[in-house]
Design a protein around this motif. Structure first.
Motif, PDB file in Angstrom:
ATOM      1  N   SER A 204       0.845  -1.187   0.000  1.00  0.00           N
ATOM      2  CA  SER A 204       0.000   0.000   0.000  1.00  0.00           C
ATOM      3  C   SER A 204       0.878   1.233   0.000  1.00  0.00           C
ATOM      4  O   SER A 204       1.981   1.238   0.543  1.00  0.00           O
ATOM      5  N   ILE A 205       0.373   2.292  -0.595  1.00  0.00           N
ATOM      6  CA  ILE A 205       1.040   3.573  -0.532  1.00  0.00           C
ATOM      7  C   ILE A 205       0.069   4.567   0.067  1.00  0.00           C
ATOM      8  O   ILE A 205      -1.119   4.567  -0.263  1.00  0.00           O
ATOM      9  N   ALA A 206       0.553   5.380   0.979  1.00  0.00           N
ATOM     10  CA  ALA A 206      -0.279   6.393   1.627  1.00  0.00           C
ATOM     11  C   ALA A 206      -0.119   7.712   0.879  1.00  0.00           C
ATOM     12  O   ALA A 206       1.002   8.128   0.585  1.00  0.00           O
ATOM     13  N   VAL A 207      -1.241   8.353   0.577  1.00  0.00           N
ATOM     14  CA  VAL A 207      -1.220   9.623  -0.139  1.00  0.00           C
ATOM     15  C   VAL A 207      -1.941  10.671   0.705  1.00  0.00           C
ATOM     16  O   VAL A 207      -3.114  10.507   1.050  1.00  0.00           O
ATOM     17  N   PHE A 208      -1.233  11.736   1.015  1.00  0.00           N
ATOM     18  CA  PHE A 208      -1.820  12.859   1.739  1.00  0.00           C
ATOM     19  C   PHE A 208      -1.915  14.036   0.768  1.00  0.00           C
ATOM     20  O   PHE A 208      -0.915  14.473   0.206  1.00  0.00           O
ATOM     21  N   GLY A 209      -3.134  14.515   0.569  1.00  0.00           N
ATOM     22  CA  GLY A 209      -3.381  15.547  -0.429  1.00  0.00           C
ATOM     23  C   GLY A 209      -3.898  14.964  -1.721  1.00  0.00           C
ATOM     24  O   GLY A 209      -3.651  15.494  -2.807  1.00  0.00           O
ATOM     25  N   ALA A 210      -4.645  13.867  -1.632  1.00  0.00           N
ATOM     26  CA  ALA A 210      -5.102  13.148  -2.822  1.00  0.00           C
ATOM     27  C   ALA A 210      -6.139  13.913  -3.635  1.00  0.00           C
ATOM     28  O   ALA A 210      -6.407  13.559  -4.782  1.00  0.00           O
ATOM     29  N   THR A 211      -6.729  14.957  -3.063  1.00  0.00           N
ATOM     30  CA  THR A 211      -7.718  15.734  -3.810  1.00  0.00           C
ATOM     31  C   THR A 211      -7.093  16.907  -4.560  1.00  0.00           C
ATOM     32  O   THR A 211      -7.757  17.553  -5.363  1.00  0.00           O
ATOM     33  N   GLY A 212      -5.830  17.199  -4.298  1.00  0.00           N
ATOM     34  CA  GLY A 212      -5.137  18.264  -5.014  1.00  0.00           C
ATOM     35  C   GLY A 212      -4.755  17.811  -6.415  1.00  0.00           C
ATOM     36  O   GLY A 212      -4.819  16.626  -6.753  1.00  0.00           O
ATOM     37  N   LEU A 213      -4.330  18.754  -7.230  1.00  0.00           N
ATOM     38  CA  LEU A 213      -4.028  18.440  -8.623  1.00  0.00           C
ATOM     39  C   LEU A 213      -2.860  17.471  -8.760  1.00  0.00           C
ATOM     40  O   LEU A 213      -2.861  16.608  -9.640  1.00  0.00           O
ATOM     41  N   THR A 214      -1.857  17.590  -7.901  1.00  0.00           N
ATOM     42  CA  THR A 214      -0.739  16.649  -7.932  1.00  0.00           C
ATOM     43  C   THR A 214      -1.115  15.339  -7.246  1.00  0.00           C
ATOM     44  O   THR A 214      -0.776  14.248  -7.720  1.00  0.00           O
ATOM     45  N   GLY A 215      -1.818  15.427  -6.123  1.00  0.00           N
ATOM     46  CA  GLY A 215      -2.227  14.224  -5.401  1.00  0.00           C
ATOM     47  C   GLY A 215      -3.138  13.333  -6.216  1.00  0.00           C
ATOM     48  O   GLY A 215      -3.086  12.096  -6.101  1.00  0.00           O
ATOM     49  N   ARG A 216      -3.980  13.922  -7.066  1.00  0.00           N
ATOM     50  CA  ARG A 216      -4.830  13.111  -7.942  1.00  0.00           C
ATOM     51  C   ARG A 216      -3.990  12.279  -8.902  1.00  0.00           C
ATOM     52  O   ARG A 216      -4.292  11.114  -9.171  1.00  0.00           O
ATOM     53  N   GLU A 217      -2.937  12.884  -9.405  1.00  0.00           N
ATOM     54  CA  GLU A 217      -2.046  12.160 -10.313  1.00  0.00           C
ATOM     55  C   GLU A 217      -1.346  11.011  -9.595  1.00  0.00           C
ATOM     56  O   GLU A 217      -1.232   9.906 -10.129  1.00  0.00           O
ATOM     57  N   VAL A 218      -0.888  11.265  -8.373  1.00  0.00           N
ATOM     58  CA  VAL A 218      -0.219  10.220  -7.596  1.00  0.00           C
ATOM     59  C   VAL A 218      -1.173   9.056  -7.351  1.00  0.00           C
ATOM     60  O   VAL A 218      -0.825   7.883  -7.545  1.00  0.00           O
ATOM     61  N   THR A 219      -2.394   9.376  -6.945  1.00  0.00           N
ATOM     62  CA  THR A 219      -3.391   8.344  -6.657  1.00  0.00           C
ATOM     63  C   THR A 219      -3.720   7.534  -7.906  1.00  0.00           C
ATOM     64  O   THR A 219      -3.724   6.297  -7.884  1.00  0.00           O
ATOM     65  N   TYR A 220      -3.986   8.221  -8.991  1.00  0.00           N
ATOM     66  CA  TYR A 220      -4.356   7.548 -10.241  1.00  0.00           C
ATOM     67  C   TYR A 220      -3.227   6.654 -10.739  1.00  0.00           C
ATOM     68  O   TYR A 220      -3.448   5.487 -11.107  1.00  0.00           O
ATOM     69  N   GLN A 221      -2.014   7.157 -10.760  1.00  0.00           N
ATOM     70  CA  GLN A 221      -0.892   6.379 -11.286  1.00  0.00           C
ATOM     71  C   GLN A 221      -0.557   5.186 -10.389  1.00  0.00           C
ATOM     72  O   GLN A 221      -0.171   4.119 -10.874  1.00  0.00           O
ATOM     73  N   ALA A 222      -0.703   5.350  -9.082  1.00  0.00           N
ATOM     74  CA  ALA A 222      -0.462   4.227  -8.169  1.00  0.00           C
ATOM     75  C   ALA A 222      -1.472   3.108  -8.419  1.00  0.00           C
ATOM     76  O   ALA A 222      -1.111   1.916  -8.445  1.00  0.00           O
ATOM     77  N   LEU A 223      -2.737   3.456  -8.606  1.00  0.00           N
ATOM     78  CA  LEU A 223      -3.755   2.447  -8.897  1.00  0.00           C
ATOM     79  C   LEU A 223      -3.482   1.780 -10.239  1.00  0.00           C
ATOM     80  O   LEU A 223      -3.691   0.568 -10.396  1.00  0.00           O
ATOM     81  N   GLU A 224      -3.019   2.536 -11.227  1.00  0.00           N
ATOM     82  CA  GLU A 224      -2.682   1.972 -12.529  1.00  0.00           C
ATOM     83  C   GLU A 224      -1.548   0.965 -12.428  1.00  0.00           C
ATOM     84  O   GLU A 224      -1.456   0.043 -13.237  1.00  0.00           O
ATOM     85  N   ARG A 225      -0.700   1.113 -11.441  1.00  0.00           N
ATOM     86  CA  ARG A 225       0.405   0.167 -11.235  1.00  0.00           C
ATOM     87  C   ARG A 225      -0.021  -1.043 -10.409  1.00  0.00           C
ATOM     88  O   ARG A 225       0.782  -1.925 -10.127  1.00  0.00           O
ATOM     89  N   GLY A 226      -1.274  -1.063  -9.986  1.00  0.00           N
ATOM     90  CA  GLY A 226      -1.766  -2.197  -9.215  1.00  0.00           C
ATOM     91  C   GLY A 226      -1.523  -2.074  -7.729  1.00  0.00           C
ATOM     92  O   GLY A 226      -1.665  -3.060  -6.993  1.00  0.00           O
ATOM     93  N   LEU A 227      -1.177  -0.887  -7.261  1.00  0.00           N
ATOM     94  CA  LEU A 227      -0.922  -0.678  -5.842  1.00  0.00           C
ATOM     95  C   LEU A 227      -2.206  -0.352  -5.101  1.00  0.00           C
ATOM     96  O   LEU A 227      -3.142   0.202  -5.671  1.00  0.00           O
ATOM     97  N   LYS A 228      -2.234  -0.679  -3.827  1.00  0.00           N
ATOM     98  CA  LYS A 228      -3.316  -0.220  -2.968  1.00  0.00           C
ATOM     99  C   LYS A 228      -2.986   1.187  -2.482  1.00  0.00           C
ATOM    100  O   LYS A 228      -1.835   1.485  -2.155  1.00  0.00           O
ATOM    101  N   VAL A 229      -3.992   2.034  -2.451  1.00  0.00           N
ATOM    102  CA  VAL A 229      -3.791   3.427  -2.061  1.00  0.00           C
ATOM    103  C   VAL A 229      -4.677   3.741  -0.858  1.00  0.00           C
ATOM    104  O   VAL A 229      -5.881   3.488  -0.875  1.00  0.00           O
ATOM    105  N   ARG A 230      -4.069   4.299   0.160  1.00  0.00           N
ATOM    106  CA  ARG A 230      -4.797   4.749   1.345  1.00  0.00           C
ATOM    107  C   ARG A 230      -4.656   6.274   1.393  1.00  0.00           C
ATOM    108  O   ARG A 230      -3.547   6.797   1.559  1.00  0.00           O
ATOM    109  N   ALA A 231      -5.763   6.975   1.211  1.00  0.00           N
ATOM    110  CA  ALA A 231      -5.735   8.421   1.041  1.00  0.00           C
ATOM    111  C   ALA A 231      -6.533   9.119   2.126  1.00  0.00           C
ATOM    112  O   ALA A 231      -7.682   8.764   2.397  1.00  0.00           O
TER     113      ALA A 231
END
Length: 354
Positions: free
Chosen positions: A31-58
């Motif tokens: 899992s990867i933890a993302v703080f700021g997932a609703t921001g413009l950069t955080g959205r990219e981090v969240t989306y790309q992590a899911l595309e790599r098959g990772l679990k995301v906790r935001a």
């Protein structure tokens, strides 16, 4: 018939036994933890992590704002609420320790990306520092070592790398923001609570919502611009790659513009594939139009947007103020342009300045 039934039952038994053992031997999905997932950069981090098959906790102030990013998804696919079995959204405030603890309670977090932002009037003057301190405390409590923190060009010792107009903003209308950003970075300095973590402080140049170019220049000179999608890719490498070359460093990054550079490493964007790690490539240097004295951009590539605009903005303080939005993570940014697609044809590359 009885023998066939016995043989079939034995085959079924051993098949089930084999599958159970195989599942047990498979490494658990990190899992990867993302703080700021609703921001413009955080959205990219969240989306790309899911595309790599990772679990995301935001952790989000408003989980409904975790939407698909414009850069990676384009205009047609952007701004759609992200729903995924591997995405776990938690409503909360990063400045509250009990909310931060929710992210780490499962014990499977391997890395953390901090992409916090927002208007000072909405989040307060010390949100970045207070929130990051809470994150550090929870990482230590749950024995998580790796963290990538997105700040900005101009923080710390990178002030000289900011263009002139941005230095003016740092000293005036953005002074309180940069005080908070500098205090946030100080948490990882010697003697700070996060000094012993495997941290990378990421200082991007002018942020855009263009398509990902796959090009990240780690620069030592003046910064150019960079799509948030490329920043996100860089952050995921910093948070997950075991051979990451910038541990406990503060790289300033750009995709377009900036001073001299050469090809250094390579990024990977494939789904269900972990970060590929650095790959050495032969040096590559080049000249570009001299928009300002002693200024160069990527070889054969278009100049950065801020370099194109710097001259008229210097003469117009009112427009200079609006240009501050270019560097604000939660504010509107310039739209996509053809130069992003041109840069993408060059493939995923991570560069570093000479």
């Amino acid at each position: 018939r009885r023998k066939d039934m016995v043989l079939s039952s034995r085959q079924s038994f051993f098949t089930c036994l084999f599958l159970t053992a195989a599942r047990a031997l498979q490494p658990p999905t990190m899992s990867i933890a993302v703080f700021g997932a609703t921001g413009l950069t955080g959205r990219e981090v969240t989306y790309q992590a899911l595309e790599r098959g990772l679990k995301v906790r935001a952790l989000c102030r408003d989980p409904s704002k975790v939407v698909t990013p414009l850069g990676s998804c384009g205009e047609e696919g952007a701004d759609k609420v992200v729903e995924d079995d591997k995405l776990f959204k938690f409503k909360g405030d990063v400045t509250k320790a009990e909310d931060c603890e929710k992210i780490f309670e499962t014990g499977d977090v391997e890395g953390v990306v901090v992409a916090l932002g927002g208007k000072t009037a909405d989040v307060g003057k010390t949100m970045l520092t207070d929130g990051t301190r809470n994150i550090i405390d929870q990482m230590k409590k749950h024995k998580v070592k790796r963290i990538a923190v997105v700040t900005s060009i101009g923080t710390g010792d990178s002030k000289k790398q900011a263009p002139f107009f941005f230095k003016v903003l740092m000293a005036t209308v953005m002074s309180s923001i940069f005080t908070d950003k500098n205090n946030q970075e100080a948490l990882f300095a010697e003697g700070g609570p996060g000094a012993d973590l495997e941290w990378t402080i990421v200082r991007p140049g002018g942020l855009t919502v263009d398509k990902p170019t796959g090009v990240v220049n780690v620069i030592e000179g003046e910064a150019g611009s960079i799509p948030r999608a490329d920043v996100a890719d860089f952050c995921l490498g910093a948070a997950l790659d075991k051979e990451w070359p910038y541990l406990q460093q503060t790289p300033c990054i750009s995709s377009v513009g900036g001073t001299s550079w050469y090809v250094m490493n390579q990024l990977t964007h494939s789904r269900n594939q972990s970060y590929a790690g650095p790959r050495t490539a032969p040096p590559r240097r080049g000249k570009a139009p001299r928009l300002r004295p002693r200024t160069r951009t990527n070889e054969g590539g278009p100049p950065s947007l801020y370099l194109q605009c710097i001259h008229p903005f210097q003469k117009c303080p009112r427009l200079l103020l609006h240009l501050s939005l270019f560097y604000n993570d939660d504010a509107p940014t310039f739209g996509a342009s053809e130069r992003a697609s041109e840069g993408g044809e060059r493939g995923g590359r991570l560069n570093k300045t000479a």
